[in-house]
Design a protein around this motif. Structure first.
Motif, PDB file in Angstrom:
ATOM      1  N   UNK A   1     -34.770  -1.920  31.794  1.00  0.00           N
ATOM      2  CA  UNK A   1     -34.587  -1.992  33.252  1.00  0.00           C
ATOM      3  C   UNK A   1     -34.561  -0.594  33.861  1.00  0.00           C
ATOM      4  N   UNK A   2     -33.817   0.313  33.233  1.00  0.00           N
ATOM      5  CA  UNK A   2     -33.641   1.650  33.803  1.00  0.00           C
ATOM      6  C   UNK A   2     -34.650   2.660  33.279  1.00  0.00           C
ATOM      7  N   UNK A   3     -35.399   2.285  32.258  1.00  0.00           N
ATOM      8  CA  UNK A   3     -36.461   3.165  31.787  1.00  0.00           C
ATOM      9  C   UNK A   3     -36.004   4.324  30.927  1.00  0.00           C
ATOM     10  N   UNK A   4     -34.806   4.239  30.353  1.00  0.00           N
ATOM     11  CA  UNK A   4     -34.376   5.290  29.435  1.00  0.00           C
ATOM     12  C   UNK A   4     -35.254   5.237  28.188  1.00  0.00           C
ATOM     13  N   UNK A   5     -35.730   6.384  27.752  1.00  0.00           N
ATOM     14  CA  UNK A   5     -36.656   6.425  26.618  1.00  0.00           C
ATOM     15  C   UNK A   5     -35.996   5.872  25.360  1.00  0.00           C
ATOM     16  N   UNK A   6     -36.719   4.999  24.662  1.00  0.00           N
ATOM     17  CA  UNK A   6     -36.178   4.404  23.442  1.00  0.00           C
ATOM     18  C   UNK A   6     -35.849   5.475  22.405  1.00  0.00           C
ATOM     19  N   UNK A   7     -36.636   6.558  22.373  1.00  0.00           N
ATOM     20  CA  UNK A   7     -36.393   7.605  21.374  1.00  0.00           C
ATOM     21  C   UNK A   7     -35.031   8.260  21.574  1.00  0.00           C
ATOM     22  N   UNK A   8     -34.578   8.336  22.836  1.00  0.00           N
ATOM     23  CA  UNK A   8     -33.256   8.910  23.084  1.00  0.00           C
ATOM     24  C   UNK A   8     -32.157   8.010  22.534  1.00  0.00           C
ATOM     25  N   UNK A   9     -32.334   6.702  22.712  1.00  0.00           N
ATOM     26  CA  UNK A   9     -31.345   5.762  22.178  1.00  0.00           C
ATOM     27  C   UNK A   9     -31.364   5.776  20.656  1.00  0.00           C
ATOM     28  N   UNK A  10     -32.558   5.836  20.065  1.00  0.00           N
ATOM     29  CA  UNK A  10     -32.640   5.884  18.605  1.00  0.00           C
ATOM     30  C   UNK A  10     -32.016   7.173  18.072  1.00  0.00           C
ATOM     31  N   UNK A  11     -32.162   8.264  18.803  1.00  0.00           N
ATOM     32  CA  UNK A  11     -31.544   9.526  18.397  1.00  0.00           C
ATOM     33  C   UNK A  11     -30.030   9.400  18.367  1.00  0.00           C
ATOM     34  N   UNK A  12     -29.495   8.631  19.313  1.00  0.00           N
ATOM     35  CA  UNK A  12     -28.048   8.421  19.341  1.00  0.00           C
ATOM     36  C   UNK A  12     -27.594   7.638  18.110  1.00  0.00           C
ATOM     37  N   UNK A  13     -28.409   6.687  17.671  1.00  0.00           N
ATOM     38  CA  UNK A  13     -28.089   5.946  16.450  1.00  0.00           C
ATOM     39  C   UNK A  13     -28.204   6.854  15.224  1.00  0.00           C
ATOM     40  N   UNK A  14     -29.209   7.729  15.235  1.00  0.00           N
ATOM     41  CA  UNK A  14     -29.444   8.602  14.082  1.00  0.00           C
ATOM     42  C   UNK A  14     -28.441   9.743  14.006  1.00  0.00           C
ATOM     43  N   UNK A  15     -27.722   9.988  15.110  1.00  0.00           N
ATOM     44  CA  UNK A  15     -26.768  11.085  15.121  1.00  0.00           C
ATOM     45  C   UNK A  15     -27.421  12.441  15.219  1.00  0.00           C
TER      46      UNK A  15
END
Length: 388
Positions: A258-272
Motif C-alpha cells: 500500500x505504501x510502497x516501501x521497498x521489499x528489500x528494505x524490509x528483508x534487510x530488517x529481517x536479515x539484520x
C-alpha cells in the motif's frame, strides 16, 4: 364517524407509502400516524400518544379502552413490515461472513413464523415490498430480496441510528444492488493483483525467514485490496493525504503493498543488515512508521503516512487523529475532507481496549474532530470473537 376509523379504511399501498414517508421525514406524517409508526419502530405493544396497536393481534387500543380491529389484509401487511424490520435490525447476525465454519446460532431467528406469518402466505402479494424498493410483491420474493441484502456475505448493522434521514440513505443504497458489489473485469483483475501481492509477500517471508516474528496477514489478505480501494476511491473524491494507524498484524504487508516501501528494505530488517542512516528508526520492523507519495490510478498524487506504533495496540488511534487534525489545521483549515484517517483494529483489541471508545467519544469536540475516520477490523479468529 369515529376518528380512529382510518385503521379500518386504510389501503395497504397507502399504508406502505405512509410508512416510507415516516422513515424519511417523520414530521411530514399526520400526528396520529406518526404515533402509530413510532410504536411499531420501537417494538412497543402500544403506540405513543393517542393510539395503541398490538401488532401481534392486530387490535388498535384507544385511550378509552375500546378496541378497533384492523382488517386481516392490513394485519398481514403489518406483520410483513415487522419481518422487514427484523431483517434490517438483526440480519447481520445471520450472515455468511465466516469462511472457516458456520457462525453461532442466534435466537430468535428470522423465520416467518416468528412474525405471525406462515408458508401459506409465501405466494401472497404484499404492498410492503414497496418499502424495500421492489414494489408490491409476493412474500417469497420479499424474503429473497431481504436475504440477499442482509444475510449474505456482507453484514449491515445500522438500525441503531436515530436519524431517519441517514437510515433512509443507507437503505436506498442497499436497495440499488442488493448489497452485492458489481465489479467489471478490470476491477476484478486489479483486486486479484492486490490479493496475489499480499499472498506472495507472506509466502516468501514464511519460506525465507522461518520462525521469525512477523505478525502475518495470512487469512486476512483481503485487507490489502480493501485499503487500496479506499485510497483509490477517496482520491477521486478529492482526498489529498491519508494518515493510517494499525497494530502489528499485517503491517509489513501494508507497508510494501500500500505504501510502497521497498521489499528489500524490509528483508534487510529481517536479515539484520546495516541500515542506511535515513532509513533506520531504531525500533523493531513491525513498529516502524513510513511516509510516501503514491500516484493513484487517476493520476492524482497522494501523500501517505502510517504512524509508528509501539506495543500499546489501540493507542495509535488517538495518535492518528492528532496527526490528522494537525495536518488539517496546517494545510486544509477550510476543508477537513482533504485528509482522511484510517485506523485498522484487531478484533480482540477493539472489543477489549477502552481507548478505542474514548477516542470515538471525542469525535465531535471542536478541538479534536477530524470529520470522520474509516475503521477496519481485522479478525484472525484468535481473539474475543472466536465464538461469534
Amino acid at each position: 364517524m369515529d376518528k380512529y376509523s382510518f385503521l379500518n379504511a386504510a389501503h395497504t399501498s397507502f399504508f406502505a407509502d405512509m410508512y416510507n414517508k415516516y422513515l424519511s421525514h417523520p414530521d411530514s406524517v399526520e400526528p396520529s400516524w406518526r404515533a402509530f409508526f413510532q410504536g411499531f419502530d420501537f417494538g412497543m405493544e402500544s403506540a405513543l400518544d393517542e393510539i395503541g396497536v398490538d401488532t401481534a393481534t392486530g387490535m388498535a387500543v384507544l385511550p378509552t379502552g375500546q378496541t378497533v380491529e384492523m382488517p386481516e389484509t392490513l394485519q398481514k401487511e403489518f406483520q410483513v413490515i415487522r419481518l422487514i424490520d427484523g431483517y434490517r435490525s438483526r440480519g447481520h447476525l445471520f450472515t455468511k461472513t465466516n469462511p472457516v465454519r458456520e457462525r453461532r446460532k442466534y435466537s430468535p431467528t428470522l423465520d416467518i413464523e416468528n412474525f405471525g406469518l406462515t408458508e401459506s402466505d409465501l405466494d401472497t402479494v404484499f404492498s410492503a415490498g414497496e418499502i424495500i424498493g421492489i414494489g408490491s410483491n409476493t412474500l417469497k420474493k420479499i424474503i429473497g430480496h431481504l436475504q440477499n441484502i442482509y444475510c449474505d456475505a456482507i453484514g449491515v448493522e445500522y438500525m441503531y441510528i436515530r436519524s431517519p434521514e441517514r437510515v433512509k440513505w443507507i437503505q436506498d443504497w442497499l436497495n440499488k444492488n442488493d448489497n452485492h458489489a458489481n465489479f467489471d473485469t478490470s476491477e476484478k483483475r486489479h483486486i486479484l493483483k492486490k490479493l496475489n501481492q499480499a499472498v506472495s509477500f507472506e509466502g516468501f517471508l514464511h519460506t525465507k525467514y522461518v520462525g521469525q516474528k512477523r505478525f502475518s496477514l495470512e487469512g486476512n489478505e483481503s485487507l490489502i485490496p480493501a485499503v487500496d480501494a479506499i485510497v483509490e476511491r477517496a482520491s477521486t473524491l478529492g482526498v489529498k493525504q491519508f494518515v493510517m494507524g494499525m497494530a502489528h498484524r499485517g503491517r509489513l504487508n501494508v507497508l510494501t503493498n500500500i505504501f510502497g516501501k521497498a521489499a528489500k528494505d524490509i528483508f534487510s530488517e529481517f536479515d539484520g543488515k546495516d541500515y542506511e542512516q535515513e532509513v533506520f528508526d531504531g525500533d523493531v520492523k513491525y513498529h516502524l512508521g513510513w511516509t510516501s507519495t503514491r500516484s493513484s490510478d487517476n493520476g492524482n498524487k497522494i501523500n501517505m503516512n502510517i504512524a509508528p506504533n509501539p506495543s500499546h495496540l489501540e493507542t495509535v488511534g488517538a495518535v492518528v487523529e492528532g496527526i490528522t487534525r494537525a495536518k488539517q489545521d496546517a494545510h486544509f483549515p477550510d476543508d477537513f475532507s482533504k485528509v482522511l484517517p484510517i485506523v485498522v483494529h484487531g478484533d480482540a483489541a477493539i472489543a477489549g481496549q477502552g481507548i478505542a471508545y474514548e477516542v470515538v467519544q471525542m469525535a465531535n469536540l471542536d478541538g479534536y474532530r477530524t470529520n470522520g475516520t474509516i475503521h477496519i477490523v481485522v479478525n484472525n479468529q484468535i481473539g474475543f470473537t472466536t465464538n461469534y
